[in-house]
Design an enzyme around this catalytic site. Sequence first.
Site, PDB file in Angstrom:
ATOM      1  N   HIS A  56       0.837  -1.219   0.000  1.00  0.00           N
ATOM      2  CA  HIS A  56       0.000   0.000   0.000  1.00  0.00           C
ATOM      3  C   HIS A  56       0.864   1.258   0.000  1.00  0.00           C
ATOM      4  CE1 HIS A  56      -3.741  -2.265   0.735  1.00  0.00           C
ATOM      5  NE2 HIS A  56      -2.989  -3.026   1.494  1.00  0.00           N
ATOM      6  N   ASN A 129     -10.021  -3.512   1.866  1.00  0.00           N
ATOM      7  CA  ASN A 129      -9.744  -3.328   0.445  1.00  0.00           C
ATOM      8  C   ASN A 129     -11.030  -3.019  -0.311  1.00  0.00           C
ATOM      9  OD1 ASN A 129      -6.925  -3.803   0.498  1.00  0.00           O
ATOM     10  ND2 ASN A 129      -7.236  -6.020   0.450  1.00  0.00           N
ATOM     11  N   TYR A 339       0.624  -4.970  11.470  1.00  0.00           N
ATOM     12  CA  TYR A 339       0.403  -3.572  11.110  1.00  0.00           C
ATOM     13  C   TYR A 339       1.029  -2.586  12.101  1.00  0.00           C
ATOM     14  CZ  TYR A 339      -2.367  -4.218   6.903  1.00  0.00           C
ATOM     15  OH  TYR A 339      -2.762  -4.515   5.621  1.00  0.00           O
TER      16      TYR A 339
END
Length: 496
Positions: A56, A129, A339
């Site tokens: 990303h 997404n 993350y």
Amino acid sequence: MNNDSKKLTTASGIPYAENENSMTAGARGPILLQDFILHEKMAHFNRERIPERVVHAKGSGAYGVFKVSHDISAYTRAKLFGEIGKETKVFLRFSTVGGEKGSADTERDPRGFAVKFYTEDGNWDLVGNNTPVFFLKDPKKFSDFIHTQKRDPYTNSKSATMMWDFWSLNPESLHQVTILMSDRGTPYGYRHMDGFGSHTFSLINSANERHWVKFHFKTRQGIKNFTDQEAAEMRGKNPDFAQHDLLTSIDKGEFPVWDLKIQVMTEEEAKNYRWNPFDLTKVWPHGDFPLIDVGTLTLNENPANYFAHVEQAAFAPAHVVDGVGYSPDKMLQGRLLSYPDAHRYRLGSNYEQIPVNRCPFAVNNYERDGQMRVDGNGGSSPNYFPNSFDDIVADQSYKEPGLDLGHAVADWYDRNAEGENDHYSQPGDLYRLMSQQARQDLISNIVHSMSGIEGPKKETIVNRQLCHWFRADVGLGMAVAKGMNIDLDINMNAHS
């Protein structure tokens, strides 16, 4: 310089007069080491690029507002859904997944759809997404998959061989590959695509009842895609097409809107459903679990500075708020770790103090120090828990119900519950096994160390610790009390 002009200064606020010529020894002489401004400008320039996201990397973002339109209190106690008409500020970042920062916006790729809700119970990051499924169902496969989407280690080029080799060896990818290879793999910018939380999450209501949930953002602009040929042409004409389209539409007041809808499944339904409801490669058919209206998300503000807001934005599926929870979705479980770890590497351990990531409401914890700590660092307050000095408490009203896994219940278990709370027998046995000299040394060392306790809570702390020594061995407790000149009769009467 007129009175309204701003002085040119260093980053530390010191004004300086020369910003174009380096200080030299004579007009044609060498540059002097003492030209600090030169060093500051060059050193800062060398550090202007932070590590790009592993995935990303290229994205666009905007601020907006989420407004509740329907009551879903039967499913969740989350405060942002508390009442119809309630508004919550959001930041939404779109992105391509596999490309680098300089890649084209119209590459065939899934698109990231990450929403940060700034709620009064903390920031909720719904990180998904533009597709309801993904290529994998186990996080152990993720790094292998992403390697196939990046560059071949020999050619340093993208490789169809790597991609299709991996997909052919992992048939679980077929659902997502089918979507990717359709025109949905090349959406017309970001405004004309849906967004999905993708994972299965849980909603918890005021009765502490859990439902499984899928989140869907349905675009009001209508679905619109490029054909493969159109996408290729746009890569040459304007590789930043999606960024430009989003930015200019908001600047013109044409604010893009998405309707948030949910699918809900009971725990009982999940036990017997024909597919694993926590499998990220599967959808829940709408015929079985219809969409339920929740509210609208409108983007209405472009960030004033791309780097400060879009590039430094950090989203983590681990960040859920009261009334929203996780599920046994294996990919989700893997992302809970990866993350935040990625953000600490890329932005530093205090990345949540960056304005775009900062919770606008109260934040109380015991995390201290680290690079770029800019919020006062807790001042003089304690940096450990529990303690005897502050009034920060763990509010049990936010506790989720245990997660029934069939063979066991995932929950927070008291490490000192009945049967696990004998902290005294073995220390007492150890004391009683010691020689007379060893006992005296132990008592002397304890008394010497505890005599250093200071402050208004001294008596509380000393008495609390004395109780532990007494429970281990009465003789030990008596000896420590005597060594600290504590009159036990007075002490007992005062606390009886």
